[in-house]
Design a protein around this motif. Structure first.
Motif, PDB file in Angstrom:
ATOM      1  N   SER A 150      96.573  22.404  16.074  1.00 55.16           N
ATOM      2  CA  SER A 150      96.854  22.429  14.644  1.00 55.16           C
ATOM      3  C   SER A 150      98.198  21.774  14.378  1.00 55.16           C
ATOM      4  CB  SER A 150      96.885  23.865  14.116  1.00 55.16           C
ATOM      5  OG  SER A 150      95.658  24.528  14.316  1.00 55.16           O
ATOM      6  N   VAL A 151      98.398  21.371  13.116  1.00 53.21           N
ATOM      7  CA  VAL A 151      99.654  20.768  12.692  1.00 53.21           C
ATOM      8  C   VAL A 151     100.142  21.479  11.437  1.00 53.21           C
ATOM      9  CG1 VAL A 151     100.810  18.666  11.881  1.00 53.21           C
ATOM     10  CG2 VAL A 151      98.996  18.505  13.603  1.00 53.21           C
ATOM     11  N   GLY A 161      96.710  14.173   7.021  1.00 50.87           N
ATOM     12  CA  GLY A 161      95.854  15.342   7.207  1.00 50.87           C
ATOM     13  C   GLY A 161      94.388  15.016   7.048  1.00 50.87           C
ATOM     14  N   ILE A 180      93.133  13.251  10.146  1.00 49.45           N
ATOM     15  CA  ILE A 180      93.017  14.176  11.280  1.00 49.45           C
ATOM     16  C   ILE A 180      91.756  15.022  11.176  1.00 49.45           C
ATOM     17  CG2 ILE A 180      94.032  16.247  12.310  1.00 49.45           C
ATOM     18  CD1 ILE A 180      96.787  14.895  11.899  1.00 49.45           C
ATOM     19  N   PHE A 236      91.931  21.578   6.000  1.00 45.69           N
ATOM     20  CA  PHE A 236      93.194  20.993   5.556  1.00 45.69           C
ATOM     21  C   PHE A 236      93.629  21.715   4.278  1.00 45.69           C
ATOM     22  CE2 PHE A 236      94.972  16.634   3.843  1.00 45.69           C
ATOM     23  CZ  PHE A 236      96.245  17.172   3.743  1.00 45.69           C
ATOM     24  N   ARG A 273      93.070  23.208  10.757  1.00 46.78           N
ATOM     25  CA  ARG A 273      93.561  22.109  11.590  1.00 46.78           C
ATOM     26  C   ARG A 273      94.898  21.554  11.093  1.00 46.78           C
ATOM     27  NH1 ARG A 273      91.739  21.404  16.283  1.00 46.78           N
ATOM     28  NH2 ARG A 273      89.612  20.808  15.779  1.00 46.78           N
ATOM     29  N   PHE A 274      95.051  21.414   9.782  1.00 48.60           N
ATOM     30  CA  PHE A 274      96.250  20.761   9.234  1.00 48.60           C
ATOM     31  C   PHE A 274      96.704  21.499   7.980  1.00 48.60           C
ATOM     32  CE2 PHE A 274      98.896  17.671   7.106  1.00 48.60           C
ATOM     33  CZ  PHE A 274      99.456  16.923   8.120  1.00 48.60           C
ATOM     34  N   GLU A 328      99.848  21.411   5.116  1.00 51.08           N
ATOM     35  CA  GLU A 328     101.052  20.756   4.611  1.00 51.08           C
ATOM     36  C   GLU A 328     101.725  21.673   3.601  1.00 51.08           C
ATOM     37  OE1 GLU A 328     102.959  16.728   2.662  1.00 51.08           O
ATOM     38  OE2 GLU A 328     100.858  16.715   3.302  1.00 51.08           O
ATOM     39  N   VAL A 377      97.453  15.350  18.443  1.00 45.17           N
ATOM     40  CA  VAL A 377      96.188  16.043  18.173  1.00 45.17           C
ATOM     41  C   VAL A 377      95.014  15.399  18.905  1.00 45.17           C
ATOM     42  CG1 VAL A 377      96.941  16.927  15.950  1.00 45.17           C
ATOM     43  CG2 VAL A 377      95.751  14.747  16.039  1.00 45.17           C
TER      44      VAL A 377
END
Length: 489
Positions: free
Chosen positions: A63-64, A169, A172, A185, A327-328, A330, A460
């Motif tokens: 994950s980010v 994002g 990804i 996301f 997963r992402f 922001e 990733v």
């Protein structure tokens, strides 16, 4: 808003209209806001060539968490202070030693100074040789890796367009969709913005609506510090009269009736709506996403540690989301780029605004997130990136972008500034790069935003030079930048 159709009824065999079927199947409200969001193309699965790569850190991040400090924080007044420089360059804030021997930050970051041993400081993020002094232009490149020629009469970029390059994002989640029934996301608590240009750089662009972020923008203005207490996720739960069993029966009924509607089946067959409907239904029925948003489940002490404000609570929610499988995530700084009070865009009033407003929120929130992730064992599989679109001018009171600046203000400076990166294969307790004696330019280890994006994709498990096709079906590289292997262990 996502709607799970159906009114209260005496029987589990509810009346389902053709319109309901279309909405459930993905052509109406459900399809636009969630089912299409989950309609990740099969070509992007594990056989995708973008996953064939290697090297240090490749594929370490599950994950980010991308923390975007829109507005452009002053690196000289936060994490790259300088001694033996003219008064107009030197920060008004005192220096302090961090856990990294020989590395100093200002007195504004007492908590973060004690967790830098878990991170890497990027001391020379730089748009050299071509500076992007406009907020929106720099925001767009930092998020997409590309620039655009479309500008308005005021010199700002035009509003978002379906022709835009996708935000990172979106790329990804297209190439690395989640493996659990969870929102891929999430973006919060506000869109990217400069003046009246809202959302530029933060959309799926030519990838299409199916890859847009789930946007969590609570009601209330930017100065409302309690807005995260009022977040609404009605589209992630079943209506009160609908039970999971009842919805699953409805899904079976939908399949049965759909077989008798060949014209609709033929029209939507290429979109694999059954698969995407199933993903959306699974997400809602499981309750996984809805549960992740329940900040009240966290201990009061931990919520205080993050900071009882919009930014801090967003970071806490980001941890809950990646823990649940997103997963992402922001987190956009909760104040529009070109504004006062809590904004990083300090053309005036730098001393008070940074000391009393922005810096304490950043210090508490970011240090708590890094510590929390590390203690839970999540940091090793979660990439955390904290960066703005640029830094601030080395000299106070001068104009570098056409803006007016007071003696206690700094203008835009894209040529050299600082960011923080941590987790998922990133070196711990490391300072990458070096700025010159006035923090004006890189001396070594410069990182262009496109290279930072390339490193995120690499982390990733996506090759940065993967070919994608735009709205005209033209081949384009995901990003034209090299992985900064020096950041990775």
């Amino acid at each position: 808003m996502l709607v799970i159709p159906g009114a209260a009824a005496k029987s589990d065999c509810d009346r389902v209209t053709r319109r309901d079927l279309l909405r459930i199947g993905g052509s109406g409200v459900l399809g636009v806001t969630l089912a299409d969001l989950l309609a990740l193309q099969k070509a992007s699965a594990s056989t995708n060539k973008s996953e064939v790569g290697g090297g240090p850190g490749f594929g370490k991040a599950k994950s980010v968490i991308f923390i975007y400090l829109q507005g452009g924080p002053s690196h000289l007044d936060l994490w790259d202070p300088k001694d033996n420089v003219p008064d107009k360059v030197k920060s008004v804030f005192k220096h302090q030693q961090t856990k990294l021997t020989g590395t100093h930050v200002t007195e504004l970051l007492p908590k973060l100074s004690q967790v830098l041993d878990k991170t890497t400081l990027m001391r020379a993020v730089s748009y050299t040789p071509y500076g992007l002094f406009n907020h929106t232009a720099a925001i767009y490149q930092m998020h997409t890796g590309y620039t655009t020629d479309k500008v308005s009469a005021s010199g700002q970029l035009e509003p978002p367009s379906p022709k835009d390059f996708p935000t990172l994002g979106s790329n990804i989640i297209k190439m690395k969709p989640p493996t659990v029934p969870m929102l891929p996301f999430v973006m919060m608590p506000r869109p990217l913005q400069e003046s009246n240009v809202v959302g530029k750089g933060g959309t799926a662009g030519f990838l299409g609506k199916g890859y847009e972020p789930y946007t969590l923008y609570p009601s209330g203005d930017d100065m409302d510090m309690a807005k995260m207490n009022r977040i609404r996720t009605d589209d992630l739960k079943l209506r009160d009269e609908l039970t999971p069993v009842r919805m699953e029966k409805r899904a079976t009924l939908r399949e049965t009736i759909s077989k008798g509607m060949p014209e609709i089946e033929a029209a939507v067959a290429k979109h694999d709506l059954d698969e995407y409907y199933g993903k959306a239904l699974g997400l809602v029925v499981s309750g996984r996403a809805k549960k992740a948003f329940e900040l009240a489940e966290e201990k009061a002490e931990l919520r205080e540690r993050y900071g009882k404000n919009t930014f801090g609570q967003c970071l806490l929610l980001a941890r809950r989301l990646v823990e649940a499988g997103t997963r992402f995530v922001e987190v956009v700084w909760p104040k529009v780029a070109n504004s006062d009070n809590h904004s990083w865009d300090v053309h005036v009033g730098l001393s008070k605004r940074m000391k009393d407003q922005a810096a304490p929120m950043l210090d508490a929130g970011l240090s708590a997130l890094i510590t929390d992730l590390d203690e839970r064992g999540l940091l090793k599989e979660t990439l955390v990136v904290c960066v703005g679109e640029f830094g601030r001018s080395p000299q106070r009171g001068v104009s570098t972008s056409g803006n007016q600046n007071s003696e206690d203000g700094r203008d835009h400076w894209p040529y050299c500034y600082t960011g923080v990166i941590a987790g998922a294969g990133v070196k711990r307790g490391y300072v990458h790069g070096k700025s010159d004696k006035t923090a004006s330019a890189p001396v070594e280890g410069a990182i262009h935003p496109t290279e930072l994006l390339a490193t995120i994709y690499h982390s990733v498990g996506i090759k940065p030079d993967t070919i994608v096709y735009n709205h005209l079906n033209q081949p384009r590289e995901l990003v034209k930048g090299e992985v900064v292997s020096g950041l990775l262990g």
